[in-house]
Scaffold this motif. Structure first.
Motif, PDB file in Angstrom:
ATOM      1  N   ALA A 104      43.791  43.665  72.625  1.00  0.00           N
ATOM      2  CA  ALA A 104      42.352  43.412  72.565  1.00  0.00           C
ATOM      3  C   ALA A 104      42.004  42.270  73.505  1.00  0.00           C
ATOM      4  O   ALA A 104      42.809  41.349  73.708  1.00  0.00           O
ATOM      5  CB  ALA A 104      41.912  43.072  71.141  1.00  0.00           C
ATOM      6  N   ILE A 105      40.792  42.337  74.065  1.00  0.00           N
ATOM      7  CA  ILE A 105      40.276  41.284  74.934  1.00  0.00           C
ATOM      8  C   ILE A 105      38.929  40.836  74.395  1.00  0.00           C
ATOM      9  O   ILE A 105      38.068  41.670  74.106  1.00  0.00           O
ATOM     10  CB  ILE A 105      40.153  41.761  76.395  1.00  0.00           C
ATOM     11  CG1 ILE A 105      41.537  42.105  76.957  1.00  0.00           C
ATOM     12  CG2 ILE A 105      39.470  40.703  77.261  1.00  0.00           C
ATOM     13  CD1 ILE A 105      41.510  42.685  78.352  1.00  0.00           C
ATOM     14  N   VAL A 106      38.764  39.513  74.272  1.00  0.00           N
ATOM     15  CA  VAL A 106      37.520  38.934  73.780  1.00  0.00           C
ATOM     16  C   VAL A 106      36.935  38.036  74.865  1.00  0.00           C
ATOM     17  O   VAL A 106      37.488  36.970  75.138  1.00  0.00           O
ATOM     18  CB  VAL A 106      37.744  38.101  72.497  1.00  0.00           C
ATOM     19  CG1 VAL A 106      36.398  37.690  71.903  1.00  0.00           C
ATOM     20  CG2 VAL A 106      38.582  38.855  71.485  1.00  0.00           C
ATOM     21  N   PRO A 107      35.837  38.430  75.511  1.00  0.00           N
ATOM     22  CA  PRO A 107      35.206  37.542  76.507  1.00  0.00           C
ATOM     23  C   PRO A 107      34.419  36.445  75.775  1.00  0.00           C
ATOM     24  O   PRO A 107      33.616  36.732  74.886  1.00  0.00           O
ATOM     25  CB  PRO A 107      34.260  38.472  77.276  1.00  0.00           C
ATOM     26  CG  PRO A 107      34.577  39.866  76.815  1.00  0.00           C
ATOM     27  CD  PRO A 107      35.164  39.733  75.451  1.00  0.00           C
ATOM     28  N   LEU A 108      34.654  35.196  76.158  1.00  0.00           N
ATOM     29  CA  LEU A 108      34.033  34.064  75.486  1.00  0.00           C
ATOM     30  C   LEU A 108      33.180  33.240  76.444  1.00  0.00           C
ATOM     31  O   LEU A 108      33.449  33.173  77.646  1.00  0.00           O
ATOM     32  CB  LEU A 108      35.103  33.149  74.883  1.00  0.00           C
ATOM     33  CG  LEU A 108      35.979  33.717  73.762  1.00  0.00           C
ATOM     34  CD1 LEU A 108      36.983  32.661  73.330  1.00  0.00           C
ATOM     35  CD2 LEU A 108      35.134  34.173  72.591  1.00  0.00           C
ATOM     36  N   LEU A 109      32.160  32.586  75.885  1.00  0.00           N
ATOM     37  CA  LEU A 109      31.318  31.648  76.621  1.00  0.00           C
ATOM     38  C   LEU A 109      31.560  30.254  76.045  1.00  0.00           C
ATOM     39  O   LEU A 109      31.287  30.010  74.867  1.00  0.00           O
ATOM     40  CB  LEU A 109      29.842  32.024  76.493  1.00  0.00           C
ATOM     41  CG  LEU A 109      29.460  33.398  77.051  1.00  0.00           C
ATOM     42  CD1 LEU A 109      27.984  33.676  76.802  1.00  0.00           C
ATOM     43  CD2 LEU A 109      29.787  33.497  78.530  1.00  0.00           C
ATOM     44  N   SER A 110      32.098  29.376  76.862  1.00  0.00           N
ATOM     45  CA  SER A 110      32.417  28.023  76.417  1.00  0.00           C
ATOM     46  C   SER A 110      31.531  27.020  77.153  1.00  0.00           C
ATOM     47  O   SER A 110      30.682  27.388  77.972  1.00  0.00           O
ATOM     48  CB  SER A 110      33.896  27.716  76.670  1.00  0.00           C
ATOM     49  OG  SER A 110      34.187  27.811  78.049  1.00  0.00           O
ATOM     50  N   ALA A 111      31.740  25.731  76.871  1.00  0.00           N
ATOM     51  CA  ALA A 111      30.866  24.692  77.419  1.00  0.00           C
ATOM     52  C   ALA A 111      30.862  24.687  78.939  1.00  0.00           C
ATOM     53  O   ALA A 111      29.822  24.401  79.560  1.00  0.00           O
ATOM     54  CB  ALA A 111      31.308  23.329  76.885  1.00  0.00           C
ATOM     55  N   ARG A 112      31.983  24.989  79.571  1.00  0.00           N
ATOM     56  CA  ARG A 112      32.072  24.933  81.029  1.00  0.00           C
ATOM     57  C   ARG A 112      31.981  26.306  81.692  1.00  0.00           C
ATOM     58  O   ARG A 112      32.256  26.433  82.889  1.00  0.00           O
ATOM     59  CB  ARG A 112      33.375  24.244  81.431  1.00  0.00           C
ATOM     60  CG  ARG A 112      33.432  22.779  81.012  1.00  0.00           C
ATOM     61  CD  ARG A 112      34.781  22.172  81.315  1.00  0.00           C
ATOM     62  NE  ARG A 112      34.840  20.771  80.891  1.00  0.00           N
ATOM     63  CZ  ARG A 112      35.968  20.060  80.820  1.00  0.00           C
ATOM     64  NH1 ARG A 112      37.130  20.631  81.114  1.00  0.00           N
ATOM     65  NH2 ARG A 112      35.937  18.798  80.433  1.00  0.00           N
ATOM     66  N   SER A 113      31.615  27.321  80.939  1.00  0.00           N
ATOM     67  CA  SER A 113      31.441  28.654  81.530  1.00  0.00           C
ATOM     68  C   SER A 113      30.303  28.610  82.553  1.00  0.00           C
ATOM     69  O   SER A 113      29.240  28.046  82.283  1.00  0.00           O
ATOM     70  CB  SER A 113      31.123  29.689  80.450  1.00  0.00           C
ATOM     71  OG  SER A 113      32.215  29.847  79.571  1.00  0.00           O
ATOM     72  N   VAL A 114      30.533  29.211  83.711  1.00  0.00           N
ATOM     73  CA  VAL A 114      29.537  29.155  84.782  1.00  0.00           C
ATOM     74  C   VAL A 114      28.737  30.447  84.904  1.00  0.00           C
ATOM     75  O   VAL A 114      27.736  30.492  85.615  1.00  0.00           O
ATOM     76  CB  VAL A 114      30.204  28.821  86.133  1.00  0.00           C
ATOM     77  CG1 VAL A 114      30.828  27.442  86.088  1.00  0.00           C
ATOM     78  CG2 VAL A 114      31.263  29.873  86.496  1.00  0.00           C
ATOM     79  N   VAL A 115      29.159  31.504  84.226  1.00  0.00           N
ATOM     80  CA  VAL A 115      28.456  32.783  84.297  1.00  0.00           C
ATOM     81  C   VAL A 115      27.364  32.806  83.230  1.00  0.00           C
ATOM     82  O   VAL A 115      27.651  32.688  82.036  1.00  0.00           O
ATOM     83  CB  VAL A 115      29.420  33.969  84.093  1.00  0.00           C
ATOM     84  CG1 VAL A 115      28.660  35.290  84.214  1.00  0.00           C
ATOM     85  CG2 VAL A 115      30.556  33.917  85.111  1.00  0.00           C
ATOM     86  N   LYS A 116      26.113  32.940  83.643  1.00  0.00           N
ATOM     87  CA  LYS A 116      24.973  32.944  82.730  1.00  0.00           C
ATOM     88  C   LYS A 116      24.169  34.226  82.967  1.00  0.00           C
ATOM     89  O   LYS A 116      23.601  34.414  84.042  1.00  0.00           O
ATOM     90  CB  LYS A 116      24.066  31.733  82.975  1.00  0.00           C
ATOM     91  CG  LYS A 116      24.798  30.392  83.038  1.00  0.00           C
ATOM     92  CD  LYS A 116      25.326  29.962  81.689  1.00  0.00           C
ATOM     93  CE  LYS A 116      25.950  28.564  81.769  1.00  0.00           C
ATOM     94  NZ  LYS A 116      26.531  28.132  80.483  1.00  0.00           N
ATOM     95  N   LEU A 117      24.134  35.110  81.977  1.00  0.00           N
ATOM     96  CA  LEU A 117      23.434  36.380  82.108  1.00  0.00           C
ATOM     97  C   LEU A 117      22.585  36.632  80.871  1.00  0.00           C
ATOM     98  O   LEU A 117      22.863  36.090  79.796  1.00  0.00           O
ATOM     99  CB  LEU A 117      24.425  37.535  82.276  1.00  0.00           C
ATOM    100  CG  LEU A 117      25.393  37.476  83.474  1.00  0.00           C
ATOM    101  CD1 LEU A 117      26.373  38.629  83.400  1.00  0.00           C
ATOM    102  CD2 LEU A 117      24.641  37.488  84.796  1.00  0.00           C
ATOM    103  N   ASP A 118      21.551  37.506  81.027  1.00  0.00           N
ATOM    104  CA  ASP A 118      20.791  37.912  79.849  1.00  0.00           C
ATOM    105  C   ASP A 118      21.519  39.067  79.156  1.00  0.00           C
ATOM    106  O   ASP A 118      22.538  39.574  79.645  1.00  0.00           O
ATOM    107  CB  ASP A 118      19.359  38.297  80.223  1.00  0.00           C
ATOM    108  CG  ASP A 118      19.291  39.434  81.249  1.00  0.00           C
ATOM    109  OD1 ASP A 118      20.198  40.302  81.255  1.00  0.00           O
ATOM    110  OD2 ASP A 118      18.340  39.458  82.046  1.00  0.00           O
ATOM    111  N   SER A 119      21.017  39.486  77.997  1.00  0.00           N
ATOM    112  CA  SER A 119      21.725  40.478  77.182  1.00  0.00           C
ATOM    113  C   SER A 119      21.914  41.806  77.906  1.00  0.00           C
ATOM    114  O   SER A 119      22.971  42.443  77.791  1.00  0.00           O
ATOM    115  CB  SER A 119      20.977  40.693  75.860  1.00  0.00           C
ATOM    116  OG  SER A 119      19.653  41.132  76.093  1.00  0.00           O
TER     117      SER A 119
END
Length: 240
Positions: A104-119
């Motif tokens: 399984a792979i879980v994509p996560l958004l953390s404090a230093r994540s640079v990718v910002k997208l809408d839903s």
């Protein structure tokens, strides 16, 4: 033989049309012709041998002739929680993780994540990653499709991450994988390009994760998770 994923039930003696993208690849890129053989799989286990009955530029009709009860999945269940990286870096990580047998792979958004997208754009990104996963399954001979979970925020996923062997990659981590007792399942948490913050690492450790180091060199995000998965497979799984 060329392997093609088909997202529908398969059975011996069935006649079917290949999915549009696969048909274009077979007809236009590989230039396969009537009478040539393909291997088909749908992720439910095993694979099927099919012969091409008819082919043109956009459609390929096949006849399923035989079933092979093969098993290439690892006995080690590995979940990769990967903080989202830019473009091809994330594609590379997903591709290689699948080749290495990730469950399984879980994509996560953390404090230093640079990718910002809408839903809406996240849904398109997930669809793209599913395609990367399926291509990697076709190439590597896998007969099961790993689970791709929705994109999640770091804190929310961490709170629900469960129990069992869980590791967070942290430069300077006091433990190495070879020092740990063998397990049949593991969760691996990897930060984004800028790494996880000290606070995020501390929170993961507080939630029961073990901070792991991968040697004296600092690895890029697209390298770190792949290297750790390969090490886990070599130590506890079926690599080597």
């Amino acid at each position: 033989m060329t392997r093609i994923h088909v997202a529908e039930p398969l059975s011996v003696d069935a006649h079917l049309a290949l999915p549009e993208a696969a048909a274009r690849h077979v007809a236009q890129v590989l230039r396969m012709r009537q009478g040539e053989l393909l291997t088909l799989f749908n992720g439910a286990g095993g694979e099927y041998v099919a012969v091409i009955e008819a082919v043109d530029r956009r459609t390929v009709q096949v006849h399923v002739q035989d079933y092979r009860d093969v098993e290439r999945e690892s006995g080690l269940s590995m979940t990769l929680a990967q903080c989202v990286a830019k473009g091809e870096r994330m594609d590379y990580t997903i591709q290689k993780a699948v080749e290495l047998g990730v469950s399984a792979i879980v994509p996560l958004l953390s404090a230093r994540s640079v990718v910002k997208l809408d839903s809406e754009r996240w849904e398109k990104k997930l669809e793209h990653w599913r395609g990367v996963m399926l291509s990697a399954c076709e190439q590597s001979g896998r007969t099961a499709i790993p689970q791709l979970q929705p994109v999640q925020k770091f804190d929310a996923w961490l709170a629900a991450s469960g129990t069992g062997p869980r590791f967070v990659l942290a430069p300077g981590g006091h433990h190495s994988l070879k020092q740990l007792p063998q397990a049949q399942a593991a969760t691996l948490l990897v930060g984004p390009e800028g790494g996880l913050s000290d606070e995020e690492i501390a929170l993961a450790v507080h939630r029961g994760f073990t901070a792991i180091g991968l040697g004296p060199r600092v690895l890029r995000t697209e390298t770190a998770g792949v290297a750790a998965l390969a090490a886990l497979q070599a130590l506890w799984g079926d690599l080597g």
